[in-house]
Design a protein around this motif. Structure first.
Motif: not given
Length: 607
Positions: A496-514, A588-597
């Motif tokens: 769970i803990e490494p996935l939680e870190q990925v969530v934190d990273d993704m939230v920061n990226v999605l904020k920038q995308h928005h 790598d798995t989840y960020f690869a699914r994001l568009p335009r990054h």
């Protein structure tokens, strides 16, 4: 000087009762897990239920405890009233085992060394010595329970010896002879005396043990004490029925009523048969003959076993009578009411069963919260007021369950002494808080969706695509969390803990995308705050899952229990290879699914 002998008698009685309680508590604590599994897996065969009731009572030394636990299982819907009937009858036979142990008082000074070894005057101090060595020398909680059982056994026999010594002195004055001869002349008085003493002591085994102690005077006869013995059965079952009725459902109350009906039938049957046999002269050989501890134990076993054999075929009659005496109370059925009713006070004395009921409800809380989170994300693409209403109903169920389980755990906390059970209780308290928070975050997300709908606004297609990836990641974390709690799965908990870190990273990226979308006009400015609020809720959900994961790891690895902060810091500093591997793969798995990054550019070099 008789007053000092009376004090010695009651002092011995106190030691005897305390030893019996100590031994019984230790036996229940050490066998509670096995007891729980056995009683929950019972078949519908009355004979097998009878054997189970006999065996369980012989182990835990208390028919009251067995029947009260059975009442709780019936009230919780785990077994039916019909299945419980054989257990009740078996429990009444199982309680006679204690008397057969106490009959060791009959052993005299002569005989082989083995018989000398079994004498209470040898067994009692030996049991106390062994018990204290185990408790003080072996620190394990399991060994502590064994030591408690052995010490209880030693105290029980020490009390019996004090009682017998006092009775021996009192018998010389004729007090014992006059007491029991008066009971023998009036069987009704003897019956009521036995019932009264058993009711006060709340134990048929203890009452029979006292009779056995008095029998060492050699001034008691079968004709004088059989009515007292039969009265004990009624006094003990009245106490059981009262406990079964406390805050119980009708089905649970019927268990106590069946026990009373069975013991009344047993008493009547024994009194009638003994009267007939005595009138026919078939009991002349033993009627006026001195009876000792072994004779009382045998009479008690024969009475109970023969009545069980004769009355077991009539369990259906007892069931029908209990339904006539205890009527069903019509009530509007509420969802999950049966599960909440399973949090019965009768289970508190058996922690394994009490925690089992809490665990079942916590699983439902976790599942409801997870379902609500899934519904909340769906609302951004398929808004449905009825779905929100269903979410609110389920959130009310979560809150209600949390209140009930919390209150129940508080009640349990007053009775448990085992370190193992304390750890479970603390873990469950933590789970209640976290699962309730998950439900709250789901409602918060639904409110964001409702605000958007009310403003007739929606997120852009790009924003929804980003959210879909974030939801997939959260769903994986929630799955890990559910499995970690449900099966105490350490691998899932650590994941769970490494996935939680990925969530934190993704939230920061999605904020920038928005922010980029807001600048180029692909998203409306009015939707900016809602999107950021949604990302914050997602981050908090992953934090809650992290808390459950760390608590599960700490329960399995006690060495980190008081160093949780250091443990988490160590993981996020990149010093744990397992954490790093899971983190990088998930990133790598989840960020690869994001568009335009560019996934590699957005993943930090160090965790």
């Amino acid at each position: 000087m008789k007053i000092f002998n009376v004090i010695t008698l009651f002092g011995g009685l106190s030691m005897f009762l305390y030893g019996m309680r100590l031994m019984g508590d230790g036996l229940k604590a050490s066998s509670s897990g096995t007891l729980k599994k056995a009683m929950e897996r019972i078949t519908g065969t009355p004979f097998k239920a009878f054997l189970l009731g006999l065996a369980v009572t012989a182990v835990i030394q208390s028919s009251t405890a067995t029947i009260v636990l059975t009442s709780g299982l019936v009230g919780a819907g785990i077994i039916s009233l019909k299945q419980s009937l054989g257990i009740i009858i078996g429990a009444n036979v199982g309680t006679t085992v204690t008397g057969q142990i106490i009959r060791l008082l009959d052993l005299n000074s002569s005989g082989t060394w083995f018989l000398q070894f079994l004498k209470p005057s040898t067994l009692a101090p030996l049991a106390l010595i062994i018990g204290i060595i185990i408790i003080m020398g072996l620190k394990s909680s399991d060994f502590g329970k064994v030591g408690q059982i052995i010490i209880g056994f030693g105290i029980l026999f020490s009390g019996l010896m004090n009682m017998t010594d006092a009775v021996q002195v009192l018998s010389d004055s004729g007090i014992v002879e006059r007491l029991f001869s008066s009971l023998g002349q009036n069987p009704l008085l003897g019956y009521l005396s036995g019932a009264g003493v058993a009711f006060v002591l709340q134990s048929s085994s203890a009452t029979v043990g006292i009779l056995q102690a008095f029998s060492t005077s050699g001034q008691m006869t079968f004709g004088e004490i059989y009515a007292v013995l039969v009265g004990v059965y009624l006094g003990d079952c009245v106490t059981t029925a009262i406990v079964c009725n406390i805050g119980a459902k009708p089905e649970a109350k019927r268990v106590g009523i069946v026990n009373i009906l069975f013991n009344l039938s047993k008493s009547a049957l024994i009194l009638i048969v003994v009267a007939i046999l005595h009138s026919a002269g078939l009991l002349d050989r033993i009627w006026d003959r001195a009876i000792y501890s072994g004779g009382i134990a045998n009479a008690n076993t024969i009475f109970n076993l023969s009545c069980a054999v004769l009355l077991l075929p009539f369990v259906g009659v007892y069931e029908k009578l209990s339904h006539r005496l205890i009527k069903d109370v019509p009530a509007a059925p509420g969802k999950y009411d049966e599960m909440l009713d399973a949090l019965s006070p009768v289970f508190i004395s058996t922690p394994a069963m009490a925690f089992g009921r809490c665990y079942d409800i916590l699983l439902v809380m976790c599942q409801l919260a997870r379902t609500n989170i899934s519904r909340a994300f769906i609302l951004f693409t398929q808004y449905d007021p009825e779905m929100i209403q269903q979410m609110e109903e389920d959130e009310n169920h979560i809150d209600r369950m949390a209140d009930h389980v919390s209150n129940y755990l508080v009640q349990i906390s007053a009775t448990i002494t085992s370190h193992y059970h304390v750890e479970i209780m603390n873990y469950y308290f933590s789970a209640i808080t976290e699962f309730e928070r998950l439900g709250d975050h789901a409602l918060n997300i639904s409110e964001i969706a409702a605000d958007l709908h009310e403003k007739e606004n929606t997120f852009s297609r790009e924003a929804l695509s980003d959210l879909a990836v974030l939801w997939n990641l959260l769903d994986t974390i929630l799955d890990h969390t559910s499995e970690a709690f449900r099966k105490q799965n350490l691998a899932k908990a650590r994941g769970i803990e490494p996935l939680e870190q990925v969530v934190d990273d993704m939230v920061n990226v999605l904020k920038q995308h928005h922010l980029d979308r807001l600048r180029n006009g692909s998203c409306e400015v009015f939707n900016g705050s809602e999107f950021f609020d949604l990302l914050s809720e997602a981050e908090r959900i992953s934090d809650v899952c992290s808390n459950v994961g760390v608590a599960t790891v700490a329960r399995a690895l006690p060495e980190i229990k008081h160093q949780v902060h250091d443990y988490i810091s160590m993981l996020h500093s990149g010093r744990d290879e397992e954490f790093n591997q899971v983190y990088h793969e998930a990133h790598d798995t989840y960020f690869a699914r994001l568009p335009r990054h560019d996934a590699e550019a957005e993943r930090p070099d160090a965790v």
